[in-house]
Design an enzyme around this catalytic site. Structure first.
Site, short mmCIF file in Angstrom:
data_model
loop_
_atom_site.label_atom_id
_atom_site.label_comp_id
_atom_site.label_asym_id
_atom_site.label_seq_id
_atom_site.Cartn_x
_atom_site.Cartn_y
_atom_site.Cartn_z
N GLY A 131 -0.35 9.10 0.67
CA GLY A 131 0.32 10.33 1.04
C GLY A 131 1.05 10.18 2.37
O GLY A 131 2.05 10.83 2.59
N ASP A 182 -11.53 9.03 10.70
CA ASP A 182 -11.31 8.87 9.26
C ASP A 182 -11.88 7.53 8.79
O ASP A 182 -11.20 6.72 8.19
CB ASP A 182 -9.82 8.99 8.93
CG ASP A 182 -9.57 9.31 7.45
OD1 ASP A 182 -10.56 9.58 6.74
OD2 ASP A 182 -8.42 9.29 7.02
N LYS A 214 4.44 -0.23 8.40
CA LYS A 214 4.13 1.09 7.83
C LYS A 214 5.31 2.02 8.06
O LYS A 214 5.73 2.26 9.19
CB LYS A 214 2.88 1.65 8.51
CG LYS A 214 2.50 3.04 8.02
CD LYS A 214 1.05 3.31 8.38
CE LYS A 214 0.80 4.75 8.75
NZ LYS A 214 -0.53 4.96 9.29
N GLY A 240 0.84 -1.19 0.00
CA GLY A 240 0.00 0.00 0.00
C GLY A 240 0.87 1.23 0.00
O GLY A 240 1.96 1.23 0.56
#
Ligand SMILES: *[C@@H]1O[C@H](CO)[C@@H](O)[C@H](O)[C@H]1NC(C)=O
Ligand SMILES: *[C@@H]1O[C@H](CO)[C@@H](O)[C@H](O)[C@H]1NC(C)=O
Ligand SMILES: *[C@@H]1O[C@H](CO)[C@@H](O)[C@H](O)[C@H]1NC(C)=O
Ligand SMILES: *[C@@H]1O[C@H](CO)[C@@H](O)[C@H](O)[C@H]1NC(C)=O
Ligand SMILES: *[C@@H]1O[C@H](CO)[C@@H](O)[C@H](O)[C@H]1NC(C)=O
Ligand SMILES: *[C@@H]1O[C@H](CO)[C@@H](O)[C@H](O)[C@H]1NC(C)=O
Ligand SMILES: *[C@@H]1O[C@H](CO)[C@@H](O)[C@H](O)[C@H]1NC(C)=O
Ligand SMILES: *[C@@H]1O[C@H](CO)[C@@H](O)[C@H](O)[C@H]1NC(C)=O
Ligand SMILES: *[C@@H]1O[C@H](CO)[C@@H](O)[C@H](O)[C@H]1NC(C)=O
Ligand SMILES: *[C@@H]1O[C@H](CO)[C@@H](O)[C@H](O)[C@H]1NC(C)=O
Ligand SMILES: *[C@@H]1O[C@H](CO)[C@@H](O)[C@H](O)[C@H]1NC(C)=O
Ligand SMILES: *[C@@H]1O[C@H](CO)[C@@H](O)[C@H](O)[C@H]1NC(C)=O
Length: 731
Positions: free
Chosen positions: A417, A534, A435, A414
């Site tokens: 931004g 979110d 990540k 993945g």
């Protein structure tokens, strides 16, 4: 092969490729703009391969002459051999008069046809100036943009583009085409004394400073700013380019040049080797730097400087030797006692050498320790060791590097931004997702620590688990359990497929129920309560059995104990973002409920919330859905594959539930707990149908009423952070 042979070969190579890089008749200027090779203004003067050429068109009918990119109409203002060129861009804008009527609007689009250029994602930003302005740029991969809103000049600062009067968004990597659009929520009604126009433009980061006076500057729209394009040569890596294929010549022609793979693009760039300067794309272009001439401190005072090809030497007085690292002339041992000395020196040197190595290791370790401390490591260690039986681990950089094959590109699962996510395999064969943020400013560091602490406290089957983190590096990394089934977004919108997806209604409802449970848990059972902030399908992961797991807590906050709303930056994803937040800057549990409502609508309709339903009216999915439900036209908007006669009743009820979640007024929305219950009842009633009381048709929901204003602009697909958001293209 002698020099003659070498020259001959160079000549033959050049002739064979039809290139004449040293042709002195080639113009190297257009007006006052330098045009170095590989760029050139006419056939025979520029580099060319099977896919592209480096033509710059110089139009001398202008005075001074103007340079254009290829045959297009894009103005070039600067060409640099370091892989950048600068072009100019006009500004898009929209203006209203004091009674709220639109007086002027101009939007633009940009297409970079040639394969060797793309917009620099590191040097450019998308800027938006205005006090009631939402602007975005659309690419084939999605939309990106930001919102700037203000009702007075307070809180604005010259030079600070923070969402009040000015906001900006980053550009996605490899961008070649985009078009822009601009809109407003209240037609500048709340800022008409000092601002009646919104502006948007892509520009080099360092070249625009927001000034409060820009808000009231009618000339702003005529200003131009440079945009940086990255360029590179070829489509190969350096390794591949060095054995050229037909039509793909190697561009690093100077003997004293080297090839570097482009950081930002496919292909490569050439660079003069150390000690040389000039043009690496031209035979003989990299010239020796005369270090002695330019630099009087390069040699010790008693030494004489002697320039050599690509280097220099300092000739020390007789009996002394030049020590480069200390820039001194050191004495040498005399021949007397040489043998005895040799032994001692050797052993001494070994010692020094070993110490030096140890020192170096220590330096690296010190740096790692420093990063660890800077990133809050000690606090976290203390925190986690005080937590009972926590599986949370602190990883070393080495462990994660090994787990990901040195952050191999093939491992990327993945990219957005915020950073890159890699699939990793720990030593115990446990699959994880790692990540790694791209770069972090203070805000993002805060988000990182927040995500880590929030996630580490949550233990819920439908919330993605955090396994650990790595703090030794400048940019800390997070390690999650690996959830192999992709995102709900990808499930609902498979790439390259326009038709509806064949996901049974039961699965859709189950996923909705699971997400609802996770959110209800965060809101009601976690202590203290957590707002996700979110919620969107791109943040819902699916495991191998398509069980939902809510992820990406970078924006989340722990709700204040008094149950009040959180007044922070507006953050969220356009299309999913509660319109109340944009007006009030207040994020509450009910804002998550709104976002969940959009997820439900997406599950039912198979449509993307950030894309307008109808390109002409720019009607948003939320507005269209509510009005379809109210107008008994639900069938028109539901995903055709879930829409069947016998399911209609349940579809109506789920739609009513979604509609309640989307109420304009937060207080009218159900809590997540109520949603869980409602979905549970609905799913069981599907097995044993019984009638549920229909919700009253509230006197035309506010949504419908306000739609033209509050929704026409919500067709953005991106993450808003700050009131000026930072958007990620796509989702
Ligand atoms: C290259 O330039 C030289 C010098 O101007 C000229 O003599 C020669 O004909 C040119 N070769 C080609 C292939 O254009
Ligand atoms: C080159 O031309 C541009 C536009 O005409 C001008 O702004 C710039 O100052 C000029 N630069 C030099 C070095 O003359
Ligand atoms: C130069 O620009 C003028 C004015 O835009 C245009 O008419 C002309 O065709 C251009 N010339 C070339 C060689 O592109
Ligand atoms: C604003 O524009 C509208 C439509 O063009 C016009 O009818 C109105 O008189 C204008 N108002 C002002 C204050 O200029
Ligand atoms: C901001 O900059 C403008 C011009 O660039 C200046 O006129 C204004 O006084 C400045 N305002 C503040 C608050 O510094
Ligand atoms: C950009 O647009 C051009 C023309 O509209 C098209 O040919 C090209 O494929 C587009 N580039 C990308 C990367 O989509
Ligand atoms: C503008 O705002 C004022 C006060 O906030 C309100 O009374 C008026 O109706 C608004 N006008 C428009 C055109 O929205
Ligand atoms: C905006 O500009 C106009 C004319 O340029 C000026 O009359 C007005 O005072 C300005 N308003 C503010 C708030 O700066
Ligand atoms: C923007 O502001 C910074 C700091 O005040 C200054 O260093 C820089 O030169 C300015 N840039 C431009 C393009 O005005
Ligand atoms: C590069 O372009 C050439 C010519 O179009 C093509 O044959 C080759 O396959 C491409 N190589 C790569 C690695 O894409
Ligand atoms: C001169 O050489 C010294 C030592 O190599 C270097 O540190 C310095 O940057 C050089 N200065 C210039 C102006 O090149
Ligand atoms: C200076 O360097 C050149 C090689 O560039 C070499 O031929 C010459 O002998 C050197 N001079 C001295 C005095 O060593």
């Amino acid at each position: 092969m002698g020099l003659l042979g070498f020259l001959l070969m160079q000549f033959l190579l050049t002739a064979a490729l039809g290139l004449n890089t040293t042709d002195p008749s080639c113009e190297t200027k257009c007006g006052n703009l330098s045009i170095p090779y590989p760029f050139g203004v006419r056939e025979g003067c520029y580099f060319k391969d099977a896919n592209t050429d480096y033509l710059i068109v110089c139009n001398t009918t202008f005075d001074p002459p103007k340079a254009f990119l290829g045959e297009g109409n894009i103005d070039v203002v600067d060409i640099s051999l370091n892989g950048e060129i600068r072009i100019t861009n006009l500004m898009g804008y929209e203006c209203y008069n004091e009674s709220g009527s639109k007086t002027d609007k101009w939007t633009n689009s940009f297409t970079i046809g040639s394969p060797q250029y793309s917009f620099s994602h590191t040097k450019n930003r998308f800027w938006v100036v205005g006090c009631d302005t939402t602007a975005f740029f659309e690419t084939e991969r999605g939309a990106s943009g930001c919102i700037s809103y203000c009702t007075n000049l307070q809180g604005m600062e010259n030079g600070s583009c923070s969402g009040v009067g000015c906001c900006s968004a980053s550009i996605t990597k490899g961008l070649k085409n985009f078009s822009t659009n601009i809109g407003t929520y209240y037609n500048y009604n709340n800022s008409k004394e000092f601002n009646l126009c919104g502006y948007m433009f892509v520009a080099e980061d360092s070249q625009y400073n927001f000034s409060i006076s820009d808000l009231n500057d009618t000339k702003l729209r005529h200003r131009t700013f440079p945009i940086v394009l990255d360029w590179s040569v070829g489509n190969q890596t350096c390794e591949q380019a060095k054995t050229p294929l037909p039509g793909m010549p190697y561009a690093c022609r100077s003997r004293n040049s080297q090839c570097n793979n482009s950081n930002n693009r496919v292909g490569y760039l050439c660079q003069c080797s150390t000690g040389y300067q000039g043009n690496p794309y031209v035979v003989g272009g990299c010239k020796d730097i005369d270090e002695c001439k330019n630099n009087s401190t390069i040699c010790p005072r008693e030494a004489q400087c002697n320039n050599t090809q690509g280097d220099y030497d300092c000739l020390c007085p007789e009996g002394q030797r030049f020590n480069r690292s200390a820039t001194t002339c050191d004495g040498m041992c005399s021949a007397v006692g040489f043998l005895i000395l040799l032994a001692t020196i050797t052993s001494l040197c070994w010692g020094v050498q070993r110490k030096k190595l140890a020192n170096q290791d220590k330096k690296i370790q010190d740096l790692k320790n420093k990063m660890f401390e800077q990133n809050g490591g000690p606090l976290l260690v203390e925190y986690f060791s005080s937590q009972p039986a926590n599986a949370f681990r602190i990883f070393t950089e080495e462990e994660l590097s090994m787990a990901t094959d040195d952050f191999n590109k093939g491992r990327v699962i993945g990219e957005g931004g915020h950073g890159v996510v890699y699939r990793g395999m720990l030593e115990n064969d446990k699959a994880v997702a790692i990540k790694k943020s791209k770069k972090m400013d203070e805000r993002e560091k805060d988000e990182f620590v927040r995500e880590m602490t929030i996630l580490s406290q949550i233990n819920h089957v439908h919330v993605v688990k955090i396994v650990g983190c790595c703090l030794e590096v400048e940019i800390p990394m997070l390690v999650y359990e690996h959830v192999p089934g992709g995102t709900l977004f990808d499930l609902l919108h498979p790439k390259g497929q326009q038709q509806g997806t064949l996901i049974p209604l039961e699965t859709r409802l189950r996923i909705a129920a699971e997400v609802a449970e996770a959110l209800a848990y965060l809101h009601s059972y976690a202590s203290p309560p957590i707002l996700h902030k979110d919620v969107k399908t791109a943040n819902i992961l699916l495991d191998e059995n398509q069980r939902a797991k809510v992820s990406d807590f970078g924006a989340s906050v722990v709700a204040p104990a008094d149950g009040l709303a959180v007044a922070t930056m507006v953050q969220g994803t356009l299309g999913y973002l509660d319109p109340e937040v944009i007006q009030s800057y207040q994020f509450t549990e009910k804002s998550d409920v709104y976002s969940f409502g959009m997820v439900l609508v997406e599950l039912l309709t198979g449509k993307k919330p950030f894309e307008p339903i109808d390109t002409e009216t720019k009607r948003s999915l939320a507005g269209a859905f509510v009005s379809a439900l109210r107008g008994n036209r639900l069938v028109d908007i539901l995903e055709s594959t879930v829409c069947s006669e016998e399911e209609m009743e349940i579809l109506l009820e789920v739609s009513e539930l979604a509609c309640r979640c989307l109420s304009v007024n937060g207080a009218d929305r159900p809590t997540m707990k109520e949603v869980v219950t409602a979905l549970h009842v609905l799913r069981t009633s599907r097995d044993h149908p019984w009638a549920l009381p229909c919700l009253p048709q509230e006197a035309e929901s506010l949504l419908g009423e306000r739609e033209p204003m509050a929704y026409t602009t919500s067709d953005l697909g991106t993450t808003v952070s700050h009131i000026g958001l930072e958007i990620e293209a796509g989702r």
